[in-house]
Design a protein around this motif. Structure first.
Motif, PDB file in Angstrom:
ATOM      1  N   CYS A 142       0.842  -1.186   0.000  1.00  0.00           N
ATOM      2  CA  CYS A 142       0.000   0.000   0.000  1.00  0.00           C
ATOM      3  C   CYS A 142       0.891   1.254   0.000  1.00  0.00           C
ATOM      4  N   GLY A 143       0.279   2.406  -0.205  1.00  0.00           N
ATOM      5  CA  GLY A 143       1.020   3.662  -0.275  1.00  0.00           C
ATOM      6  C   GLY A 143       1.825   3.936   0.974  1.00  0.00           C
ATOM      7  N   ILE A 144       1.266   3.569   2.141  1.00  0.00           N
ATOM      8  CA  ILE A 144       1.964   3.841   3.404  1.00  0.00           C
ATOM      9  C   ILE A 144       3.171   2.918   3.553  1.00  0.00           C
ATOM     10  N   CYS A 145       2.975   1.618   3.297  1.00  0.00           N
ATOM     11  CA  CYS A 145       4.086   0.667   3.426  1.00  0.00           C
ATOM     12  C   CYS A 145       5.183   0.958   2.405  1.00  0.00           C
ATOM     13  N   ALA A 146       4.795   1.459   1.209  1.00  0.00           N
ATOM     14  CA  ALA A 146       5.765   1.701   0.143  1.00  0.00           C
ATOM     15  C   ALA A 146       6.488   3.032   0.324  1.00  0.00           C
ATOM     16  N   SER A 147       5.935   3.895   1.194  1.00  0.00           N
ATOM     17  CA  SER A 147       6.513   5.227   1.350  1.00  0.00           C
ATOM     18  C   SER A 147       7.841   5.174   2.106  1.00  0.00           C
ATOM     19  N   SER A 148       8.778   6.048   1.720  1.00  0.00           N
ATOM     20  CA  SER A 148      10.068   6.124   2.417  1.00  0.00           C
ATOM     21  C   SER A 148      10.018   7.169   3.522  1.00  0.00           C
ATOM     22  N   LYS A 149       8.868   7.824   3.665  1.00  0.00           N
ATOM     23  CA  LYS A 149       8.764   8.936   4.622  1.00  0.00           C
ATOM     24  C   LYS A 149       8.104   8.546   5.935  1.00  0.00           C
ATOM     25  N   ARG A 150       7.775   7.270   6.112  1.00  0.00           N
ATOM     26  CA  ARG A 150       7.097   6.873   7.345  1.00  0.00           C
ATOM     27  C   ARG A 150       8.128   6.439   8.389  1.00  0.00           C
ATOM     28  N   GLU A 151       7.748   6.587   9.679  1.00  0.00           N
ATOM     29  CA  GLU A 151       8.597   6.111  10.767  1.00  0.00           C
ATOM     30  C   GLU A 151       8.387   4.607  10.906  1.00  0.00           C
ATOM     31  N   THR A 152       9.436   3.840  10.650  1.00  0.00           N
ATOM     32  CA  THR A 152       9.271   2.391  10.574  1.00  0.00           C
ATOM     33  C   THR A 152       9.400   1.696  11.939  1.00  0.00           C
ATOM     34  N   GLY A 153       9.523   2.485  13.003  1.00  0.00           N
ATOM     35  CA  GLY A 153       9.698   1.869  14.318  1.00  0.00           C
ATOM     36  C   GLY A 153       8.393   1.599  15.044  1.00  0.00           C
ATOM     37  N   THR A 154       7.271   2.035  14.483  1.00  0.00           N
ATOM     38  CA  THR A 154       5.988   1.892  15.166  1.00  0.00           C
ATOM     39  C   THR A 154       4.958   1.241  14.249  1.00  0.00           C
ATOM     40  N   ILE A 155       4.190   0.318  14.808  1.00  0.00           N
ATOM     41  CA  ILE A 155       3.062  -0.274  14.089  1.00  0.00           C
ATOM     42  C   ILE A 155       1.790  -0.006  14.872  1.00  0.00           C
ATOM     43  N   CYS A 156       0.791   0.538  14.212  1.00  0.00           N
ATOM     44  CA  CYS A 156      -0.524   0.710  14.833  1.00  0.00           C
ATOM     45  C   CYS A 156      -1.431  -0.391  14.320  1.00  0.00           C
ATOM     46  N   VAL A 157      -1.979  -1.207  15.230  1.00  0.00           N
ATOM     47  CA  VAL A 157      -2.830  -2.335  14.842  1.00  0.00           C
ATOM     48  C   VAL A 157      -4.296  -1.922  14.917  1.00  0.00           C
ATOM     49  N   VAL A 158      -5.001  -2.016  13.792  1.00  0.00           N
ATOM     50  CA  VAL A 158      -6.428  -1.672  13.749  1.00  0.00           C
ATOM     51  C   VAL A 158      -7.221  -2.873  13.243  1.00  0.00           C
ATOM     52  N   GLU A 159      -8.561  -2.767  13.345  1.00  0.00           N
ATOM     53  CA  GLU A 159      -9.390  -3.888  12.899  1.00  0.00           C
ATOM     54  C   GLU A 159      -9.736  -3.803  11.418  1.00  0.00           C
ATOM     55  N   MET A 163       3.631   6.417  -5.613  1.00  0.00           N
ATOM     56  CA  MET A 163       2.198   6.711  -5.674  1.00  0.00           C
ATOM     57  C   MET A 163       1.968   8.035  -6.388  1.00  0.00           C
ATOM     58  N   ALA A 164       2.419   8.137  -7.655  1.00  0.00           N
ATOM     59  CA  ALA A 164       2.228   9.376  -8.399  1.00  0.00           C
ATOM     60  C   ALA A 164       0.742   9.626  -8.638  1.00  0.00           C
ATOM     61  N   GLU A 165       0.030   8.595  -9.083  1.00  0.00           N
ATOM     62  CA  GLU A 165      -1.393   8.788  -9.350  1.00  0.00           C
ATOM     63  C   GLU A 165      -2.219   8.393  -8.132  1.00  0.00           C
ATOM     64  N   ARG A 166      -3.481   8.809  -8.144  1.00  0.00           N
ATOM     65  CA  ARG A 166      -4.371   8.513  -7.018  1.00  0.00           C
ATOM     66  C   ARG A 166      -4.633   7.016  -6.941  1.00  0.00           C
ATOM     67  N   SER A 167      -4.749   6.491  -5.718  1.00  0.00           N
ATOM     68  CA  SER A 167      -4.993   5.057  -5.574  1.00  0.00           C
ATOM     69  C   SER A 167      -6.381   4.714  -6.103  1.00  0.00           C
ATOM     70  N   LEU A 168      -6.521   3.463  -6.513  1.00  0.00           N
ATOM     71  CA  LEU A 168      -7.786   2.989  -7.066  1.00  0.00           C
ATOM     72  C   LEU A 168      -8.909   3.136  -6.041  1.00  0.00           C
ATOM     73  N   LEU A 169      -8.570   2.916  -4.772  1.00  0.00           N
ATOM     74  CA  LEU A 169      -9.561   3.073  -3.708  1.00  0.00           C
ATOM     75  C   LEU A 169     -10.081   4.505  -3.666  1.00  0.00           C
ATOM     76  N   ASN A 170      -9.174   5.490  -3.739  1.00  0.00           N
ATOM     77  CA  ASN A 170      -9.605   6.889  -3.728  1.00  0.00           C
ATOM     78  C   ASN A 170     -10.391   7.249  -4.988  1.00  0.00           C
ATOM     79  N   GLN A 171     -10.003   6.660  -6.116  1.00  0.00           N
ATOM     80  CA  GLN A 171     -10.773   6.886  -7.346  1.00  0.00           C
ATOM     81  C   GLN A 171     -12.197   6.353  -7.195  1.00  0.00           C
ATOM     82  N   LEU A 172     -12.326   5.180  -6.542  1.00  0.00           N
ATOM     83  CA  LEU A 172     -13.657   4.598  -6.336  1.00  0.00           C
ATOM     84  C   LEU A 172     -14.492   5.490  -5.421  1.00  0.00           C
ATOM     85  N   ILE A 173     -13.871   5.972  -4.325  1.00  0.00           N
ATOM     86  CA  ILE A 173     -14.592   6.847  -3.389  1.00  0.00           C
ATOM     87  C   ILE A 173     -15.045   8.121  -4.106  1.00  0.00           C
TER      88      ILE A 173
END
Lengths: 198, 198
Positions: free
Chosen positions: A69-86, B1-11
Protein backbone atom coordinates in the motif's frame (compact mmCIF):
# COMPACT_ATOMS: atom_id res chain seq x y z
CA UNK A 1 -40.21 -8.83 -22.80
CA UNK A 2 -39.24 -12.36 -21.77
CA UNK A 3 -36.28 -11.17 -19.71
CA UNK A 4 -36.20 -8.37 -17.15
CA UNK A 5 -35.62 -4.90 -18.54
CA UNK A 6 -32.15 -3.39 -18.18
CA UNK A 7 -33.65 -0.63 -16.03
CA UNK A 8 -35.05 -3.18 -13.57
CA UNK A 9 -31.74 -5.04 -13.58
CA UNK A 10 -29.98 -1.77 -12.69
CA UNK A 11 -32.46 -1.05 -9.87
CA UNK A 12 -31.93 -4.59 -8.53
CA UNK A 13 -28.14 -4.36 -8.75
CA UNK A 14 -28.08 -0.99 -6.92
CA UNK A 15 -29.54 -2.70 -3.86
CA UNK A 16 -26.11 -4.14 -3.05
CA UNK A 17 -25.21 -0.64 -1.80
CA UNK A 18 -25.53 -0.38 1.99
CA UNK A 19 -28.80 1.22 3.15
CA UNK A 20 -30.34 1.29 -0.34
CA UNK A 21 -33.84 -0.20 -0.54
CA UNK A 22 -36.19 -0.52 -3.55
CA UNK A 23 -37.29 3.15 -3.52
CA UNK A 24 -33.78 4.58 -3.19
CA UNK A 25 -32.46 2.20 -5.84
CA UNK A 26 -35.12 3.46 -8.26
CA UNK A 27 -34.32 7.09 -7.41
CA UNK A 28 -30.58 6.50 -7.97
CA UNK A 29 -31.18 4.71 -11.27
CA UNK A 30 -33.34 7.51 -12.69
CA UNK A 31 -30.94 10.16 -11.39
CA UNK A 32 -27.98 8.57 -13.17
CA UNK A 33 -29.88 7.84 -16.41
CA UNK A 34 -31.47 11.27 -16.69
CA UNK A 35 -28.95 13.62 -15.11
CA UNK A 36 -25.49 12.04 -14.85
CA UNK A 37 -24.73 9.39 -17.45
CA UNK A 38 -21.05 10.39 -17.55
CA UNK A 39 -20.73 10.01 -13.79
CA UNK A 40 -22.53 6.67 -13.91
CA UNK A 41 -20.32 5.38 -16.73
CA UNK A 42 -17.18 6.49 -14.87
CA UNK A 43 -18.41 4.86 -11.64
CA UNK A 44 -19.13 1.60 -13.49
CA UNK A 45 -15.62 1.61 -14.99
CA UNK A 46 -13.79 2.40 -11.74
CA UNK A 47 -15.94 -0.02 -9.73
CA UNK A 48 -15.30 -2.92 -12.11
CA UNK A 49 -11.56 -2.28 -11.90
CA UNK A 50 -11.60 -1.84 -8.10
CA UNK A 51 -13.59 -5.05 -7.47
CA UNK A 52 -11.06 -7.16 -9.39
CA UNK A 53 -7.76 -5.41 -8.72
CA UNK A 54 -7.91 -4.25 -5.09
CA UNK A 55 -6.58 -6.83 -2.62
CA UNK A 56 -4.65 -6.80 0.66
CA UNK A 57 -1.25 -5.15 1.14
CA UNK A 58 1.27 -7.95 1.65
CA UNK A 59 2.85 -6.18 4.57
CA UNK A 60 -0.01 -4.51 6.50
CA UNK A 61 -3.14 -6.14 4.99
CA UNK A 62 -4.92 -2.87 4.22
CA UNK A 63 -6.69 -2.54 0.86
CA UNK A 64 -4.56 -1.61 -2.17
CA UNK A 65 -4.25 -2.42 -5.87
CA UNK A 66 -0.45 -2.85 -5.52
CA UNK A 67 1.68 -5.42 -3.69
CA UNK A 68 2.40 -2.80 -1.03
CA UNK A 69 0.00 0.00 0.00
CA UNK A 70 1.02 3.66 -0.28
CA UNK A 71 1.96 3.84 3.40
CA UNK A 72 4.09 0.67 3.43
CA UNK A 73 5.76 1.70 0.14
CA UNK A 74 6.51 5.23 1.35
CA UNK A 75 10.07 6.12 2.42
CA UNK A 76 8.76 8.94 4.62
CA UNK A 77 7.10 6.87 7.34
CA UNK A 78 8.60 6.11 10.77
CA UNK A 79 9.27 2.39 10.57
CA UNK A 80 9.70 1.87 14.32
CA UNK A 81 5.99 1.89 15.17
CA UNK A 82 3.06 -0.27 14.09
CA UNK A 83 -0.52 0.71 14.83
CA UNK A 84 -2.83 -2.34 14.84
CA UNK A 85 -6.43 -1.67 13.75
CA UNK A 86 -9.39 -3.89 12.90
CA UNK A 87 -10.51 -2.43 9.55
CA UNK A 88 -8.93 -0.61 6.56
CA UNK A 89 -11.37 2.27 7.10
CA UNK A 90 -9.73 2.89 10.49
CA UNK A 91 -6.38 3.47 8.77
CA UNK A 92 -8.04 6.24 6.72
CA UNK A 93 -9.64 7.75 9.85
CA UNK A 94 -6.34 7.79 11.77
CA UNK A 95 -4.47 9.26 8.77
CA UNK A 96 -7.02 12.03 8.44
CA UNK A 97 -7.37 12.93 12.12
CA UNK A 98 -3.97 12.41 13.73
CA UNK A 99 -0.34 13.21 12.99
CA UNK A 100 0.69 9.56 13.38
CA UNK A 101 3.45 8.84 10.84
CA UNK A 102 4.26 5.21 11.65
CA UNK A 103 3.13 1.99 9.96
CA UNK A 104 -0.08 -0.01 10.30
CA UNK A 105 -1.36 -3.53 10.57
CA UNK A 106 -4.98 -4.36 9.65
CA UNK A 107 -6.50 -7.43 11.32
CA UNK A 108 -9.78 -7.51 9.41
CA UNK A 109 -11.66 -8.61 12.53
CA UNK A 110 -11.18 -9.93 16.08
CA UNK A 111 -10.26 -13.32 17.49
CA UNK A 112 -13.48 -15.28 17.91
CA UNK A 113 -13.06 -19.04 18.41
CA UNK A 114 -16.85 -19.58 18.42
CA UNK A 115 -17.06 -18.14 14.86
CA UNK A 116 -13.95 -20.05 13.82
CA UNK A 117 -11.81 -16.90 13.54
CA UNK A 118 -8.30 -17.78 14.71
CA UNK A 119 -4.93 -15.98 14.66
CA UNK A 120 -4.10 -16.87 11.04
CA UNK A 121 -7.45 -15.48 9.80
CA UNK A 122 -6.39 -12.10 11.18
CA UNK A 123 -2.90 -12.37 9.70
CA UNK A 124 -1.37 -12.58 13.17
CA UNK A 125 1.31 -14.90 11.75
CA UNK A 126 2.34 -12.05 9.41
CA UNK A 127 2.34 -9.61 12.35
CA UNK A 128 4.47 -12.01 14.43
CA UNK A 129 6.98 -12.26 11.58
CA UNK A 130 7.15 -8.46 11.44
CA UNK A 131 7.67 -8.34 15.23
CA UNK A 132 10.67 -10.59 14.79
CA UNK A 133 12.16 -9.13 11.61
CA UNK A 134 11.62 -5.38 11.86
CA UNK A 135 13.36 -3.34 14.53
CA UNK A 136 10.23 -2.02 16.23
CA UNK A 137 10.07 0.32 19.22
CA UNK A 138 6.31 0.20 19.85
CA UNK A 139 3.07 -1.50 18.87
CA UNK A 140 0.00 0.70 19.36
CA UNK A 141 -3.28 -1.20 19.70
CA UNK A 142 -6.35 0.61 18.33
CA UNK A 143 -8.74 -2.29 18.88
CA UNK A 144 -12.29 -1.93 20.20
CA UNK A 145 -12.59 -2.60 23.95
CA UNK A 146 -15.04 -5.49 23.63
CA UNK A 147 -14.51 -9.00 25.04
CA UNK A 148 -13.23 -10.30 21.69
CA UNK A 149 -11.21 -7.12 21.07
CA UNK A 150 -9.66 -7.51 24.53
CA UNK A 151 -8.69 -11.13 23.81
CA UNK A 152 -7.15 -10.06 20.48
CA UNK A 153 -5.22 -7.24 22.18
CA UNK A 154 -3.95 -9.63 24.86
CA UNK A 155 -2.81 -12.12 22.21
CA UNK A 156 -0.83 -9.43 20.37
CA UNK A 157 0.58 -8.01 23.63
CA UNK A 158 1.88 -11.48 24.55
CA UNK A 159 3.61 -11.93 21.19
CA UNK A 160 5.09 -8.42 21.31
CA UNK A 161 6.39 -9.01 24.85
CA UNK A 162 7.99 -12.24 23.60
CA UNK A 163 9.90 -10.19 21.02
CA UNK A 164 10.70 -7.44 23.52
CA UNK A 165 8.55 -4.79 21.83
CA UNK A 166 6.65 -2.23 23.94
CA UNK A 167 2.84 -2.30 23.61
CA UNK A 168 0.38 0.54 24.22
CA UNK A 169 -3.35 0.97 23.73
CA UNK A 170 -5.12 4.13 22.54
CA UNK A 171 -7.22 5.78 25.26
CA UNK A 172 -10.91 4.98 25.55
CA UNK A 173 -13.13 7.45 27.38
CA UNK A 174 -15.51 10.37 27.06
CA UNK A 175 -15.43 11.84 23.52
CA UNK A 176 -14.83 15.56 22.99
CA UNK A 177 -18.11 17.41 23.56
CA UNK A 178 -19.73 14.22 24.86
CA UNK A 179 -22.21 14.68 27.66
CA UNK A 180 -21.85 12.22 30.55
CA UNK A 181 -25.62 12.03 30.87
CA UNK A 182 -26.05 10.51 27.42
CA UNK A 183 -22.92 8.36 27.33
CA UNK A 184 -23.22 4.58 27.44
CA UNK A 185 -22.27 2.92 30.72
CA UNK A 186 -19.37 0.92 29.26
CA UNK A 187 -17.57 4.03 28.00
CA UNK A 188 -18.15 5.87 31.27
CA UNK A 189 -16.75 2.91 33.24
CA UNK A 190 -13.67 2.85 30.93
CA UNK A 191 -13.21 6.61 31.41
CA UNK A 192 -13.19 6.18 35.20
CA UNK A 193 -10.90 3.18 35.15
CA UNK A 194 -8.52 5.02 32.83
CA UNK A 195 -8.36 8.31 34.80
CA UNK A 196 -4.99 10.05 34.99
CA UNK A 197 -3.37 12.26 37.64
CA UNK A 198 -3.40 15.97 36.91
CA UNK B 1 2.20 6.71 -5.67
CA UNK B 2 2.23 9.38 -8.40
CA UNK B 3 -1.39 8.79 -9.35
CA UNK B 4 -4.37 8.51 -7.02
CA UNK B 5 -4.99 5.06 -5.57
CA UNK B 6 -7.79 2.99 -7.07
CA UNK B 7 -9.56 3.07 -3.71
CA UNK B 8 -9.60 6.89 -3.73
CA UNK B 9 -10.77 6.89 -7.35
CA UNK B 10 -13.66 4.60 -6.34
CA UNK B 11 -14.59 6.85 -3.39
CA UNK B 12 -14.54 9.88 -5.71
CA UNK B 13 -16.61 8.15 -8.39
CA UNK B 14 -19.25 7.06 -5.85
CA UNK B 15 -20.04 10.71 -5.15
CA UNK B 16 -22.04 10.89 -8.40
CA UNK B 17 -24.77 9.00 -6.52
CA UNK B 18 -27.47 11.37 -5.22
CA UNK B 19 -27.08 12.29 -1.55
CA UNK B 20 -23.67 10.60 -1.19
CA UNK B 21 -20.95 12.79 0.38
CA UNK B 22 -17.31 11.95 1.16
CA UNK B 23 -18.09 9.93 4.32
CA UNK B 24 -20.87 7.86 2.76
CA UNK B 25 -18.77 7.25 -0.36
CA UNK B 26 -15.98 5.87 1.83
CA UNK B 27 -18.42 3.68 3.77
CA UNK B 28 -19.92 2.30 0.53
CA UNK B 29 -16.46 1.61 -0.98
CA UNK B 30 -15.27 -0.35 2.06
CA UNK B 31 -18.59 -2.20 2.32
CA UNK B 32 -18.36 -3.39 -1.30
CA UNK B 33 -14.65 -4.25 -1.13
CA UNK B 34 -14.84 -6.13 2.15
CA UNK B 35 -18.32 -7.65 2.17
CA UNK B 36 -19.87 -7.74 -1.29
CA UNK B 37 -17.39 -7.91 -4.17
CA UNK B 38 -19.76 -10.03 -6.25
CA UNK B 39 -22.56 -7.49 -5.82
CA UNK B 40 -20.18 -4.65 -6.68
CA UNK B 41 -18.88 -6.42 -9.79
CA UNK B 42 -22.44 -7.16 -10.92
CA UNK B 43 -23.50 -3.55 -10.29
CA UNK B 44 -20.50 -2.27 -12.30
CA UNK B 45 -21.39 -4.56 -15.22
CA UNK B 46 -25.11 -3.72 -15.28
CA UNK B 47 -24.44 0.01 -14.77
CA UNK B 48 -21.97 0.18 -17.66
CA UNK B 49 -24.49 -1.52 -19.93
CA UNK B 50 -27.41 0.62 -18.73
CA UNK B 51 -25.54 3.93 -19.18
CA UNK B 52 -24.75 3.16 -22.83
CA UNK B 53 -27.78 1.16 -23.97
CA UNK B 54 -30.79 2.75 -22.25
CA UNK B 55 -32.40 5.55 -24.29
CA UNK B 56 -35.90 6.88 -24.92
CA UNK B 57 -38.80 4.78 -26.24
CA UNK B 58 -39.54 6.02 -29.76
CA UNK B 59 -43.27 6.08 -29.08
CA UNK B 60 -43.68 7.27 -25.47
CA UNK B 61 -40.22 8.62 -24.58
CA UNK B 62 -39.84 6.62 -21.35
CA UNK B 63 -36.49 4.93 -20.67
CA UNK B 64 -35.81 1.57 -22.32
CA UNK B 65 -32.98 -0.39 -23.95
CA UNK B 66 -35.22 -1.32 -26.91
CA UNK B 67 -36.80 0.78 -29.67
CA UNK B 68 -40.14 0.43 -27.90
CA UNK B 69 -40.61 0.11 -24.12
CA UNK B 70 -42.34 -2.88 -22.58
CA UNK B 71 -45.66 -1.04 -22.28
CA UNK B 72 -45.69 0.28 -25.87
CA UNK B 73 -44.61 -3.14 -27.21
CA UNK B 74 -47.25 -5.02 -25.21
CA UNK B 75 -50.37 -6.30 -26.96
CA UNK B 76 -52.31 -6.29 -23.68
CA UNK B 77 -52.61 -2.53 -23.15
CA UNK B 78 -55.69 -0.43 -23.94
CA UNK B 79 -54.52 1.67 -26.87
CA UNK B 80 -57.33 4.25 -26.65
CA UNK B 81 -55.86 6.18 -23.71
CA UNK B 82 -52.60 8.08 -23.22
CA UNK B 83 -51.47 9.27 -19.79
CA UNK B 84 -49.05 12.21 -20.07
CA UNK B 85 -46.44 12.44 -17.25
CA UNK B 86 -43.32 14.53 -16.72
CA UNK B 87 -40.78 11.85 -15.77
CA UNK B 88 -40.15 8.13 -16.46
CA UNK B 89 -40.24 7.49 -12.68
CA UNK B 90 -43.90 8.60 -12.70
CA UNK B 91 -44.75 5.82 -15.18
CA UNK B 92 -43.34 3.31 -12.68
CA UNK B 93 -45.30 4.90 -9.80
CA UNK B 94 -48.60 4.83 -11.73
CA UNK B 95 -48.00 1.23 -12.86
CA UNK B 96 -47.35 0.13 -9.29
CA UNK B 97 -50.20 2.00 -7.58
CA UNK B 98 -53.11 2.06 -10.03
CA UNK B 99 -54.93 -0.34 -12.34
CA UNK B 100 -54.42 1.95 -15.35
CA UNK B 101 -53.82 -0.25 -18.42
CA UNK B 102 -53.53 2.40 -21.15
CA UNK B 103 -50.45 3.91 -22.78
CA UNK B 104 -48.13 6.71 -21.64
CA UNK B 105 -46.27 9.72 -22.91
CA UNK B 106 -43.25 11.09 -21.01
CA UNK B 107 -42.48 14.80 -21.48
CA UNK B 108 -39.18 14.90 -19.57
CA UNK B 109 -40.01 18.36 -18.17
CA UNK B 110 -42.40 21.30 -18.54
CA UNK B 111 -42.69 24.12 -21.05
CA UNK B 112 -40.45 26.93 -19.85
CA UNK B 113 -39.66 29.60 -22.47
CA UNK B 114 -37.34 31.42 -20.02
CA UNK B 115 -35.14 28.29 -19.77
CA UNK B 116 -35.40 27.73 -23.52
CA UNK B 117 -37.57 24.62 -23.14
CA UNK B 118 -40.09 24.60 -25.99
CA UNK B 119 -42.63 22.04 -27.31
CA UNK B 120 -40.10 20.04 -29.36
CA UNK B 121 -37.81 19.61 -26.30
CA UNK B 122 -40.70 17.81 -24.60
CA UNK B 123 -41.46 15.69 -27.66
CA UNK B 124 -44.80 17.45 -28.10
CA UNK B 125 -44.42 17.08 -31.88
CA UNK B 126 -44.33 13.28 -31.35
CA UNK B 127 -47.41 13.51 -29.10
CA UNK B 128 -49.26 15.61 -31.70
CA UNK B 129 -48.48 13.02 -34.36
CA UNK B 130 -49.90 10.31 -32.08
CA UNK B 131 -53.03 12.42 -31.49
CA UNK B 132 -53.55 12.52 -35.24
CA UNK B 133 -52.59 8.93 -36.13
CA UNK B 134 -53.86 6.79 -33.25
CA UNK B 135 -57.59 6.45 -32.61
CA UNK B 136 -57.57 7.86 -29.08
CA UNK B 137 -60.56 8.23 -26.76
CA UNK B 138 -58.85 10.17 -23.94
CA UNK B 139 -55.66 11.93 -22.90
CA UNK B 140 -55.11 11.94 -19.11
CA UNK B 141 -52.79 14.69 -17.88
CA UNK B 142 -50.72 13.78 -14.77
CA UNK B 143 -48.69 17.00 -14.76
CA UNK B 144 -47.80 18.96 -11.64
CA UNK B 145 -50.14 21.91 -10.96
CA UNK B 146 -47.45 24.62 -11.12
CA UNK B 147 -47.47 27.64 -13.41
CA UNK B 148 -45.25 25.89 -15.97
CA UNK B 149 -47.10 22.59 -15.56
CA UNK B 150 -50.37 24.47 -16.13
CA UNK B 151 -49.04 26.04 -19.33
CA UNK B 152 -47.87 22.63 -20.54
CA UNK B 153 -51.26 21.07 -19.74
CA UNK B 154 -53.06 23.89 -21.58
CA UNK B 155 -50.82 23.44 -24.64
CA UNK B 156 -51.60 19.70 -24.78
CA UNK B 157 -55.33 20.27 -24.14
CA UNK B 158 -55.43 22.69 -27.11
CA UNK B 159 -53.77 20.20 -29.45
CA UNK B 160 -56.01 17.34 -28.25
CA UNK B 161 -59.13 19.47 -28.76
CA UNK B 162 -57.88 20.23 -32.28
CA UNK B 163 -57.84 16.47 -32.98
CA UNK B 164 -61.17 15.91 -31.21
CA UNK B 165 -59.70 13.90 -28.32
CA UNK B 166 -61.14 14.27 -24.80
CA UNK B 167 -58.72 15.56 -22.14
CA UNK B 168 -58.83 14.99 -18.37
CA UNK B 169 -56.53 15.83 -15.48
CA UNK B 170 -55.84 13.64 -12.45
CA UNK B 171 -57.28 15.05 -9.21
CA UNK B 172 -55.12 17.21 -6.97
CA UNK B 173 -56.15 17.57 -3.34
CA UNK B 174 -55.68 16.33 0.19
CA UNK B 175 -53.65 13.06 0.25
CA UNK B 176 -54.99 10.02 2.08
CA UNK B 177 -54.29 10.42 5.79
CA UNK B 178 -53.10 13.99 5.21
CA UNK B 179 -53.94 16.41 8.00
CA UNK B 180 -55.37 19.75 6.84
CA UNK B 181 -53.41 21.54 9.55
CA UNK B 182 -50.03 20.52 8.08
CA UNK B 183 -50.96 20.70 4.39
CA UNK B 184 -49.46 23.42 2.20
CA UNK B 185 -51.81 26.23 1.21
CA UNK B 186 -51.62 25.52 -2.53
CA UNK B 187 -52.84 21.93 -2.14
CA UNK B 188 -55.63 23.00 0.22
CA UNK B 189 -56.77 25.68 -2.26
CA UNK B 190 -56.77 23.07 -5.07
CA UNK B 191 -58.76 20.68 -2.90
CA UNK B 192 -61.43 23.35 -2.32
CA UNK B 193 -61.57 24.44 -5.94
CA UNK B 194 -61.87 20.81 -7.04
CA UNK B 195 -64.64 19.78 -4.60
CA UNK B 196 -67.36 17.47 -5.90
CA UNK B 197 -71.04 17.02 -5.04
CA UNK B 198 -71.86 14.06 -2.81
Amino acid sequence: MAERSLLNQLIDALRCLPGVGPKSAQRIAFHLLERDRDGGARLARVMAEAMTRIQRCQRCRTLTENDLCGICASSKRETGTICVVEQPSEVVAIEQATDYRGLYFVLGGRLSPLDGIGPSDLGLDILERRLGEESLAEVILAISPTVEGGATAQFIADRAAHHGVKVSRIAHGVPLGGELEYLDGGTLALAFAGRRDL
